[in-house]
Design a protein around this motif. Structure first.
Motif, PDB file in Angstrom:
ATOM      1  N   UNK A 250     130.693  55.376  66.177  1.00 36.57           N
ATOM      2  CA  UNK A 250     129.845  56.551  65.990  1.00 36.57           C
ATOM      3  C   UNK A 250     128.807  56.664  67.104  1.00 36.57           C
ATOM      4  N   UNK A 251     128.342  57.877  67.331  1.00 40.81           N
ATOM      5  CA  UNK A 251     127.264  58.126  68.271  1.00 40.81           C
ATOM      6  C   UNK A 251     126.032  58.632  67.520  1.00 40.81           C
ATOM      7  N   UNK A 252     124.904  58.577  68.184  1.00 44.33           N
ATOM      8  CA  UNK A 252     123.655  59.106  67.646  1.00 44.33           C
ATOM      9  C   UNK A 252     123.152  60.191  68.582  1.00 44.33           C
ATOM     10  N   UNK A 253     122.946  61.400  68.055  1.00 40.53           N
ATOM     11  CA  UNK A 253     122.539  62.540  68.887  1.00 40.53           C
ATOM     12  C   UNK A 253     121.364  63.275  68.262  1.00 40.53           C
ATOM     13  N   UNK A 254     120.781  64.167  69.061  1.00 43.08           N
ATOM     14  CA  UNK A 254     119.665  64.995  68.602  1.00 43.08           C
ATOM     15  C   UNK A 254     120.163  66.418  68.359  1.00 43.08           C
ATOM     16  N   UNK A 255     119.791  66.989  67.202  1.00 45.13           N
ATOM     17  CA  UNK A 255     120.112  68.382  66.885  1.00 45.13           C
ATOM     18  C   UNK A 255     118.823  69.193  66.779  1.00 45.13           C
ATOM     19  N   UNK A 256     118.807  70.376  67.416  1.00 40.14           N
ATOM     20  CA  UNK A 256     117.632  71.245  67.403  1.00 40.14           C
ATOM     21  C   UNK A 256     118.072  72.681  67.112  1.00 40.14           C
ATOM     22  N   UNK A 257     117.118  73.549  66.883  1.00 42.44           N
ATOM     23  CA  UNK A 257     117.413  74.961  66.693  1.00 42.44           C
ATOM     24  C   UNK A 257     118.051  75.521  67.967  1.00 42.44           C
ATOM     25  N   UNK A 258     119.069  76.332  67.793  1.00 41.33           N
ATOM     26  CA  UNK A 258     119.798  76.890  68.931  1.00 41.33           C
ATOM     27  C   UNK A 258     118.863  77.607  69.906  1.00 41.33           C
ATOM     28  N   UNK A 259     119.013  77.265  71.172  1.00 44.25           N
ATOM     29  CA  UNK A 259     118.204  77.898  72.211  1.00 44.25           C
ATOM     30  C   UNK A 259     116.952  77.138  72.592  1.00 44.25           C
ATOM     31  N   UNK A 260     116.610  76.135  71.809  1.00 44.17           N
ATOM     32  CA  UNK A 260     115.407  75.351  72.123  1.00 44.17           C
ATOM     33  C   UNK A 260     115.695  74.457  73.322  1.00 44.17           C
ATOM     34  N   UNK A 261     114.771  74.428  74.299  1.00 46.52           N
ATOM     35  CA  UNK A 261     115.025  73.715  75.544  1.00 46.52           C
ATOM     36  C   UNK A 261     114.059  72.567  75.818  1.00 46.52           C
TER      37      UNK A 261
END
Length: 271
Positions: free
Chosen positions: A124-135
């Motif tokens: 498995x990997x660990x990633x960051x999820x944010x609101x679409x378009x956030x930079x």
């Protein structure tokens, strides 16, 4: 605080009742077949690894891996018990379940307390999820001072808690009361949370199902191997010794790869 405490107690009491009822049917099955029943804890809201389908039956990658082991293990029958994440290890420690198959990463801290299969069944990997378009968020450093959804005790939260020990500005971890990743991702979409850190396959499955305006950003933070977990002691050692050779065979004959492709779209099997 009291509300949270009583809620946790109520959930665990319901769990005990549920397992007790399951134990009655298990004893009847064991009596009929002569098999020893092993209760396996997993979540019912963590797609595509472990979740309840339209018929309220537990399914998913982790569930089918255990079923594949069960098919080759004579003298034992594995039965699944839906357990909330925050009660999972408590249920194992109190022998309400005898194993956990729920994308549990092999962290050093966990390996000190629990038995893991030597053979890992998923990478498995660990990633960051944010609101679409956030930079403004791409790395773990960018999470400092931000509100990030968390589930108490999972490997993703442990990573962030460990990071906070040395961070210039700690990440503001917001622990979920529901323990439901879908609700956390909804809070990311509506702006109540800045981000969520978890597995990309689960995140994408939830996003697709709920049509959420959330996206994965940056590079993976960590790569983890997942194992089946048991309580330390004679029973756990015996179960581990039975499961490990079968997991190795399922890896070598391509069964794990096929299940991984079926549920995740790719082969995420450790060597």
């Amino acid at each position: 605080m009291k509300r949270n405490y009583y809620l946790s107690v109520s959930i665990f009491l319901l769990l005990i009742v549920g397992v007790a009822l399951s134990g009655c049917s298990s004893k009847e099955a064991a009596s009929a077949t002569g098999d020893q029943v092993i209760l396996v804890g997993t979540q019912n809201d963590y797609p595509p690894f472990a979740f309840a389908d339209d018929n309220n039956e537990l399914t998913g990658y982790d569930v089918e891996v255990v079923k594949a082991i069960d098919e080759q293990l004579d003298g034992y029958t594995f039965e699944f018990v839906a357990v909330p994440w925050d009660s999972m290890f408590l249920a194992l420690e109190s022998n309400k379940i005898q194993a956990i198959a729920d994308q549990v990463a092999k962290t050093p801290e966990r390996q000190e307390k629990y038995l893991f299969t030597d053979e890992s069944y998923f990478a498995s990997q660990t990633v960051i999820a944010v609101k679409t378009g956030r930079e403004d968020i791409q790395t773990i450093e960018d999470l400092e001072g931000k509100k990030v959804g968390a589930l108490a005790g999972d490997s993703y939260t442990l990573l962030l808690e460990e990071y906070n020990k040395k961070a210039a500005q700690p990440i503001d971890l917001k622990y979920s009361e529901s323990g439901n990743p879908s609700e956390i991702l909804q809070d990311v979409q509506n702006g109540r949370l800045d981000a969520y850190v978890n597995d990309p396959i689960m995140v994408n499955a939830v996003l697709e199902k709920n049509d959420l305006g959330v996206e994965i950003v940056g590079q993976p933070l960590v790569n983890d191997d997942m194992g089946i977990v048991m309580k330390k002691g004679e029973q756990g050692e015996k179960l581990k010794a039975l499961i490990d050779p079968i997991l190795k065979e399922l890896k070598q004959d391509g069964t794990l790869a096929e299940l991984s492709k079926k549920w995740t779209g790719g082969e995420y099997i450790p060597e």
